[in-house]
Design a protein around this motif. Structure first.
Motif, PDB file in Angstrom:
ATOM      1  N   SER A 132      33.202 -32.472   7.602  1.00 26.34           N
ATOM      2  CA  SER A 132      32.069 -31.621   7.250  1.00 26.34           C
ATOM      3  C   SER A 132      31.888 -31.612   5.746  1.00 26.34           C
ATOM      4  O   SER A 132      32.858 -31.739   4.998  1.00 26.34           O
ATOM      5  CB  SER A 132      32.312 -30.191   7.721  1.00 26.34           C
ATOM      6  N   GLN A 133      30.659 -31.473   5.310  1.00 23.77           N
ATOM      7  CA  GLN A 133      30.429 -31.347   3.875  1.00 23.77           C
ATOM      8  C   GLN A 133      29.420 -30.249   3.612  1.00 23.77           C
ATOM      9  O   GLN A 133      28.585 -29.922   4.447  1.00 23.77           O
ATOM     10  CB  GLN A 133      29.940 -32.675   3.288  1.00 23.77           C
ATOM     11  N   GLN A 134      29.524 -29.699   2.430  1.00 26.64           N
ATOM     12  CA  GLN A 134      28.688 -28.576   2.050  1.00 26.64           C
ATOM     13  C   GLN A 134      27.559 -29.043   1.157  1.00 26.64           C
ATOM     14  O   GLN A 134      27.754 -29.885   0.289  1.00 26.64           O
ATOM     15  CB  GLN A 134      29.553 -27.562   1.312  1.00 26.64           C
ATOM     16  N   GLY A 135      26.381 -28.514   1.399  1.00 26.39           N
ATOM     17  CA  GLY A 135      25.286 -28.772   0.485  1.00 26.39           C
ATOM     18  C   GLY A 135      25.328 -27.755  -0.635  1.00 26.39           C
ATOM     19  O   GLY A 135      25.815 -26.645  -0.453  1.00 26.39           O
ATOM     20  N   GLU A 136      24.827 -28.140  -1.792  1.00 24.82           N
ATOM     21  CA  GLU A 136      24.760 -27.215  -2.920  1.00 24.82           C
ATOM     22  C   GLU A 136      23.313 -27.011  -3.304  1.00 24.82           C
ATOM     23  O   GLU A 136      22.612 -27.965  -3.657  1.00 24.82           O
ATOM     24  CB  GLU A 136      25.548 -27.769  -4.109  1.00 24.82           C
ATOM     25  N   GLU A 137      22.870 -25.768  -3.216  1.00 27.77           N
ATOM     26  CA  GLU A 137      21.479 -25.451  -3.494  1.00 27.77           C
ATOM     27  C   GLU A 137      21.285 -25.091  -4.969  1.00 27.77           C
ATOM     28  O   GLU A 137      22.166 -24.514  -5.607  1.00 27.77           O
ATOM     29  CB  GLU A 137      21.019 -24.278  -2.619  1.00 27.77           C
ATOM     30  N   ASP A 138      20.122 -25.407  -5.437  1.00 27.85           N
ATOM     31  CA  ASP A 138      19.766 -25.113  -6.818  1.00 27.85           C
ATOM     32  C   ASP A 138      18.261 -24.828  -6.880  1.00 27.85           C
ATOM     33  O   ASP A 138      17.490 -25.571  -6.247  1.00 27.85           O
ATOM     34  CB  ASP A 138      20.113 -26.319  -7.701  1.00 27.85           C
ATOM     35  N   PRO A 139      17.796 -23.779  -7.570  1.00 28.75           N
ATOM     36  CA  PRO A 139      18.605 -22.825  -8.323  1.00 28.75           C
ATOM     37  C   PRO A 139      19.278 -21.810  -7.408  1.00 28.75           C
ATOM     38  O   PRO A 139      18.998 -21.779  -6.211  1.00 28.75           O
ATOM     39  CB  PRO A 139      17.556 -22.143  -9.216  1.00 28.75           C
ATOM     40  N   GLN A 140      20.129 -20.975  -7.969  1.00 25.00           N
ATOM     41  CA  GLN A 140      20.763 -19.931  -7.167  1.00 25.00           C
ATOM     42  C   GLN A 140      19.768 -18.829  -6.855  1.00 25.00           C
ATOM     43  O   GLN A 140      19.858 -18.186  -5.803  1.00 25.00           O
ATOM     44  CB  GLN A 140      21.961 -19.342  -7.907  1.00 25.00           C
ATOM     45  N   ALA A 141      18.848 -18.580  -7.782  1.00 22.27           N
ATOM     46  CA  ALA A 141      17.844 -17.540  -7.585  1.00 22.27           C
ATOM     47  C   ALA A 141      16.512 -18.009  -8.150  1.00 22.27           C
ATOM     48  O   ALA A 141      16.464 -18.749  -9.132  1.00 22.27           O
ATOM     49  CB  ALA A 141      18.286 -16.240  -8.245  1.00 22.27           C
ATOM     50  N   LEU A 142      15.443 -17.564  -7.482  1.00 23.49           N
ATOM     51  CA  LEU A 142      14.095 -17.979  -7.868  1.00 23.49           C
ATOM     52  C   LEU A 142      13.150 -16.809  -7.639  1.00 23.49           C
ATOM     53  O   LEU A 142      13.122 -16.251  -6.541  1.00 23.49           O
ATOM     54  CB  LEU A 142      13.684 -19.186  -7.023  1.00 23.49           C
ATOM     55  N   SER A 143      12.399 -16.448  -8.671  1.00 21.17           N
ATOM     56  CA  SER A 143      11.432 -15.360  -8.542  1.00 21.17           C
ATOM     57  C   SER A 143      10.046 -15.884  -8.872  1.00 21.17           C
ATOM     58  O   SER A 143       9.841 -16.473  -9.939  1.00 21.17           O
ATOM     59  CB  SER A 143      11.779 -14.214  -9.499  1.00 21.17           C
TER      60      SER A 143
ATOM     61  N   GLN B 163       5.485 -15.365  -7.986  1.00 20.18           N
ATOM     62  CA  GLN B 163       4.410 -14.499  -7.533  1.00 20.18           C
ATOM     63  C   GLN B 163       3.820 -15.055  -6.242  1.00 20.18           C
ATOM     64  O   GLN B 163       3.872 -16.276  -5.989  1.00 20.18           O
ATOM     65  CB  GLN B 163       3.307 -14.429  -8.597  1.00 20.18           C
ATOM     66  N   GLU B 164       3.260 -14.173  -5.469  1.00 19.33           N
ATOM     67  CA  GLU B 164       2.574 -14.599  -4.250  1.00 19.33           C
ATOM     68  C   GLU B 164       1.517 -15.638  -4.585  1.00 19.33           C
ATOM     69  O   GLU B 164       0.813 -15.528  -5.596  1.00 19.33           O
ATOM     70  CB  GLU B 164       1.896 -13.393  -3.585  1.00 19.33           C
ATOM     71  N   GLY B 165       1.429 -16.643  -3.754  1.00 19.09           N
ATOM     72  CA  GLY B 165       0.459 -17.706  -3.963  1.00 19.09           C
ATOM     73  C   GLY B 165       1.017 -18.909  -4.694  1.00 19.09           C
ATOM     74  O   GLY B 165       0.461 -20.010  -4.593  1.00 19.09           O
ATOM     75  N   GLU B 166       2.104 -18.703  -5.410  1.00 23.11           N
ATOM     76  CA  GLU B 166       2.733 -19.829  -6.122  1.00 23.11           C
ATOM     77  C   GLU B 166       3.576 -20.650  -5.145  1.00 23.11           C
ATOM     78  O   GLU B 166       3.900 -20.210  -4.048  1.00 23.11           O
ATOM     79  CB  GLU B 166       3.611 -19.312  -7.266  1.00 23.11           C
ATOM     80  N   ASN B 167       3.914 -21.842  -5.595  1.00 29.31           N
ATOM     81  CA  ASN B 167       4.797 -22.696  -4.804  1.00 29.31           C
ATOM     82  C   ASN B 167       6.250 -22.476  -5.211  1.00 29.31           C
ATOM     83  O   ASN B 167       6.543 -22.198  -6.377  1.00 29.31           O
ATOM     84  CB  ASN B 167       4.443 -24.175  -5.005  1.00 29.31           C
ATOM     85  N   ALA B 168       7.141 -22.619  -4.258  1.00 30.68           N
ATOM     86  CA  ALA B 168       8.573 -22.478  -4.530  1.00 30.68           C
ATOM     87  C   ALA B 168       9.275 -23.775  -4.160  1.00 30.68           C
ATOM     88  O   ALA B 168       9.066 -24.298  -3.060  1.00 30.68           O
ATOM     89  CB  ALA B 168       9.166 -21.328  -3.726  1.00 30.68           C
ATOM     90  N   THR B 169      10.075 -24.278  -5.070  1.00 34.40           N
ATOM     91  CA  THR B 169      10.824 -25.508  -4.808  1.00 34.40           C
ATOM     92  C   THR B 169      12.318 -25.258  -4.960  1.00 34.40           C
ATOM     93  O   THR B 169      12.764 -24.711  -5.964  1.00 34.40           O
ATOM     94  CB  THR B 169      10.421 -26.634  -5.782  1.00 34.40           C
ATOM     95  N   MET B 170      13.047 -25.645  -3.929  1.00 40.46           N
ATOM     96  CA  MET B 170      14.501 -25.514  -3.932  1.00 40.46           C
ATOM     97  C   MET B 170      15.099 -26.893  -3.713  1.00 40.46           C
ATOM     98  O   MET B 170      14.544 -27.701  -2.973  1.00 40.46           O
ATOM     99  CB  MET B 170      14.957 -24.586  -2.801  1.00 40.46           C
ATOM    100  N   ASN B 171      16.223 -27.130  -4.355  1.00 45.03           N
ATOM    101  CA  ASN B 171      16.865 -28.431  -4.267  1.00 45.03           C
ATOM    102  C   ASN B 171      18.242 -28.328  -3.630  1.00 45.03           C
ATOM    103  O   ASN B 171      18.885 -27.275  -3.661  1.00 45.03           O
ATOM    104  CB  ASN B 171      16.999 -29.038  -5.671  1.00 45.03           C
ATOM    105  N   CYS B 172      18.659 -29.447  -3.065  1.00 45.47           N
ATOM    106  CA  CYS B 172      19.954 -29.500  -2.398  1.00 45.47           C
ATOM    107  C   CYS B 172      20.608 -30.834  -2.719  1.00 45.47           C
ATOM    108  O   CYS B 172      19.952 -31.878  -2.669  1.00 45.47           O
ATOM    109  CB  CYS B 172      19.743 -29.357  -0.892  1.00 45.47           C
ATOM    110  N   SER B 173      21.880 -30.790  -3.036  1.00 45.83           N
ATOM    111  CA  SER B 173      22.620 -32.031  -3.256  1.00 45.83           C
ATOM    112  C   SER B 173      23.828 -32.053  -2.330  1.00 45.83           C
ATOM    113  O   SER B 173      24.365 -31.001  -1.959  1.00 45.83           O
ATOM    114  CB  SER B 173      23.056 -32.163  -4.717  1.00 45.83           C
ATOM    115  N   TYR B 174      24.237 -33.264  -1.953  1.00 50.77           N
ATOM    116  CA  TYR B 174      25.396 -33.408  -1.079  1.00 50.77           C
ATOM    117  C   TYR B 174      26.156 -34.650  -1.494  1.00 50.77           C
ATOM    118  O   TYR B 174      25.721 -35.375  -2.410  1.00 50.77           O
ATOM    119  CB  TYR B 174      24.959 -33.470   0.394  1.00 50.77           C
TER     120      TYR B 174
END
Lengths: 110, 112
Positions: free
Chosen positions: A1-12, A14-25
């Protein structure tokens, strides 16, 4: 098994904006899955992308996978307050269990 | 389908007591997982079963923890004796094949 690492840890955002989260393995995978967790609840599966796929869409979600870089991204377009949650990626290898990282905590304010 | 069912949803106990958490996976799913979630350590895999057989219990913290799956529709996670540091939310999840994992609502355990 391997763990993914998400980035960023926190993201704030406004409504209507796009949110992008990344993952590395680290090693080869059969698929990569993204999950969401609302406060105090169990994780809910959002989308699965197979190792031979590069991009996948589901409603306002877009997931990309780059196996050469061992990375994935989750894009939430036109975010809503209801998207506020923690998001986890889980790289999957056949015959193993899903291991989750610390996740990305997304806050969407109205 | 009712989804993955966990009981109890909340458990408050005193240090030294035995705690038993229960899980009913989705019918037809052949793999079951127990996870523990805390603020400090995140979501940790404790143990998982394939076709009722324990495959990997390397995540079980210590001998105080034990898990069983006597049949395809039931699993237990037992802590004996419990300690305050065991306080966490314990999740059970099940899966069929390589597809998506379904999580239960969790059991919030508080050990005083």
């Amino acid at each position: 098994s391997q763990q993914g690492e998400e980035d960023p840890q926190a993201l704030s955002i406004q409504e209507g904006e796009n949110a992008t989260m990344n993952c590395s393995y680290k090693t080869s995978i059969n698929n990569l899955q993204w999950y969401r967790q609302n406060s105090g609840r169990g994780l809910v599966h959002l989308i699965l992308i197979r190792s031979n796929e590069r991009e996948k869409h589901s409603g306002r979600l877009r997931v990309t996978l780059d196996t050469s870089k061992k990375s994935s991204s989750l894009l939430i377009t036109a975010s809503r307050a209801a998207d506020t949650a923690s998001y986890f990626c889980a790289p999957y290898q056949a015959g193993t269990a899903l291991i989750f990282g610390k996740g990305t905590t997304l806050s969407v304010s109205s | 389908d009712a989804g993955v069912i966990q009981s109890p949803r909340h458990e408050v106990t005193e240090m030294g007591q035995e705690v038993t958490l229960r899980c009913k996976p989705i019918s037809g799913h052949n793999s079951l997982f127990w996870y523990r979630q805390t603020m400090m350590r995140g979501l940790e895999l404790l143990i998982y079963f394939n076709n009722n057989v324990p495959i990997d219990d390397s995540g079980m913290p210590e001998d105080r923890f034990s898990a069983k799956m006597p049949n395809a529709s039931f699993s237990t996670l037992k802590i004996q004796p419990s300690e305050p540091r065991d306080s966490a939310v314990y999740f059970c999840a099940s899966i069929s094949g390589h597809l998506r994992q379904f999580f239960g609502p969790g059991t919030r355990l508080t050990v005083l």
